[in-house]
Design a protein around this motif. Structure first.
Motif, PDB file in Angstrom:
ATOM      1  N   ILE A 184       0.842  -1.204   0.000  1.00 24.50           N
ATOM      2  CA  ILE A 184       0.000   0.000   0.000  1.00 24.50           C
ATOM      3  C   ILE A 184       0.876   1.252   0.000  1.00 24.50           C
ATOM      4  N   ARG A 185       1.887   1.242   0.858  1.00 28.50           N
ATOM      5  CA  ARG A 185       2.778   2.402   0.986  1.00 28.50           C
ATOM      6  C   ARG A 185       3.399   2.780  -0.355  1.00 28.50           C
TER       7      ARG A 185
ATOM      8  N   THR B 272       2.640   1.690  -3.494  1.00 32.28           N
ATOM      9  CA  THR B 272       1.695   1.913  -4.599  1.00 32.28           C
ATOM     10  C   THR B 272       1.107   3.320  -4.525  1.00 32.28           C
ATOM     11  N   VAL B 273       0.650   3.719  -3.351  1.00 29.22           N
ATOM     12  CA  VAL B 273       0.085   5.063  -3.181  1.00 29.22           C
ATOM     13  C   VAL B 273       1.153   6.130  -3.452  1.00 29.22           C
ATOM     14  N   ALA B 274       2.359   5.902  -2.941  1.00 31.81           N
ATOM     15  CA  ALA B 274       3.450   6.862  -3.155  1.00 31.81           C
ATOM     16  C   ALA B 274       3.762   7.008  -4.640  1.00 31.81           C
TER      17      ALA B 274
ATOM     18  N   VAL C 120       1.743   6.548  -7.238  1.00 33.52           N
ATOM     19  CA  VAL C 120       0.671   7.296  -7.906  1.00 33.52           C
ATOM     20  C   VAL C 120       0.840   8.794  -7.671  1.00 33.52           C
ATOM     21  N   LEU C 121       1.143   9.165  -6.428  1.00 31.14           N
ATOM     22  CA  LEU C 121       1.368  10.583  -6.107  1.00 31.14           C
ATOM     23  C   LEU C 121       2.579  11.131  -6.859  1.00 31.14           C
TER      24      LEU C 121
ATOM     25  N   GLN D  21      -2.769   5.080  10.841  1.00 33.34           N
ATOM     26  CA  GLN D  21      -3.100   5.881   9.659  1.00 33.34           C
ATOM     27  C   GLN D  21      -2.142   7.056   9.500  1.00 33.34           C
TER      28      GLN D  21
ATOM     29  N   ILE E  49       4.448   7.439   3.554  1.00 32.22           N
ATOM     30  CA  ILE E  49       4.222   7.651   2.124  1.00 32.22           C
ATOM     31  C   ILE E  49       4.844   8.969   1.660  1.00 32.22           C
TER      32      ILE E  49
END
Length: 304
Positions: free
Chosen positions: A43-44, A46-48, A50-51, A220, A227
């Motif tokens: 998750i860490r 993948t989200v990073a 995209v950003l 959270q 991230i």
């Protein structure tokens, strides 16, 4: 007289890999206490990624890379993030965050040994002293009674050691590999491919996947900081430094990270700092000082 822009960037990049990465041991420990480690890492990154691609597009950076550059980024991503970080986070379930950071401080020793094997570089007398001190420091670190008598801790120690080998190999690989001119874009590709690989491995291992909405607020917040700062800022700085200064110099982050991690682990999580750990840390840091003493650490010249 103002400092050159490149000098300022290098100083800021070192601050990022010294201080920010030193705090990620604590942040990872907080999240991994309630979230499956490989799932968390997937998750860490993948989200990073995209950003990063959104920011890169806004900055009008060229996102197109060659097939060879993509392959090299996948290799680097695996060595750094899938194994070097993913397995490390998994191992933090069995050892304290400060202890994990201390063990990771042998990276400069590993980089030097690999450079000797790969490049055939002669090891100076000061470096031999440094390696010897490093071995002594590691023995003191891992031979503590409260660790020796816990089987799970021994597993964590061994796996973290293999992570250090993977991270060191990745550092040497990136310093020589054909990658895109933009460090930011390289970071994005390394993270998106690593995030996908980590999702697959997490699925194959049967990890429990929980929605981030169900996590505690501390987990959270820690993930958010990981991230933004640990992934986007610090890892981009790391990629930048590997192409601008020598690999040995970049690996000095391993000297400072344990100090930051030990202090934060003690202050926030009430982790115990034993006298033996402090002695081991001093011996380890003295060892890596000897490794870099009287060594010329010049920036590398890279064609663009």
């Amino acid at each position: 007289m103002s400092l050159p822009r490149k000098t300022i960037l290098i100083v800021l990049a070192f601050f990022a890999i010294y201080v920010i990465w030193g705090s990620t041991y604590l942040l990872n420990k907080i999240v991994v206490t309630e979230v499956a480690p490989l799932y968390m890492a997937s998750i860490r990154f993948t989200v990073a990624s995209v950003l990063i691609f959104i920011i890169a597009k806004a900055l009008k950076l060229n996102l197109v890379i060659s097939a060879k550059q993509l392959k090299n980024n996948i290799i680097a991503g695996f060595l750094f993030l899938v194994y070097g970080n993913g397995v490390f986070v998994w191992a933090l379930r069995y050892v304290d965050s400060g202890f994990g950071a201390l063990e990771a401080s042998i990276q400069p020793l590993m980089v030097l040994a690999m450079m000797r094997m790969i490049d055939g570089k002669k090891i100076q007398q000061s470096s031999i002293i440094g390696i010897s001190l490093g071995v002594i420091g590691m023995y003191l670190l891992v031979s503590q009674d409260q660790l020796v008598y816990q089987e799970d801790s021994l597993i964590g120690i061994i796996m973290i050691f293999t992570c250090v080998i993977s991270w060191s190999a990745g550092s040497l690989f990136v310093a020589r590999a054909d990658l895109a001119p933009s460090y930011f874009v390289n970071t994005g590709y390394q993270m998106i491919t690593s995030g996908i690989m980590l999702f697959l491995v997490s699925f194959l291992f049967g990890e429990t996947w929980t929605s981030p909405i169900q996590w505690s607020s501390s987990a959270q917040w820690s993930m958010g900081l990981l991230i933004i700062f640990g992934s986007i800022v610090a890892f981009t700085a790391f990629n930048y430094l590997l192409r601008e200064v020598s690999t040995e110099k970049v690996s000095t982050s391993a000297y400072v990270n344990p100090v930051i991690a030990l202090i934060l682990g003690w202050y926030v999580l009430d982790e115990q700092i034993t006298a033996q750990s402090i002695v081991a840390a001093i011996i380890l840091l003295t060892g890596v000082y000897f490794i870099n003493s009287k060594r010329t650490l010049r920036p590398r010249m890279h064609g663009r």
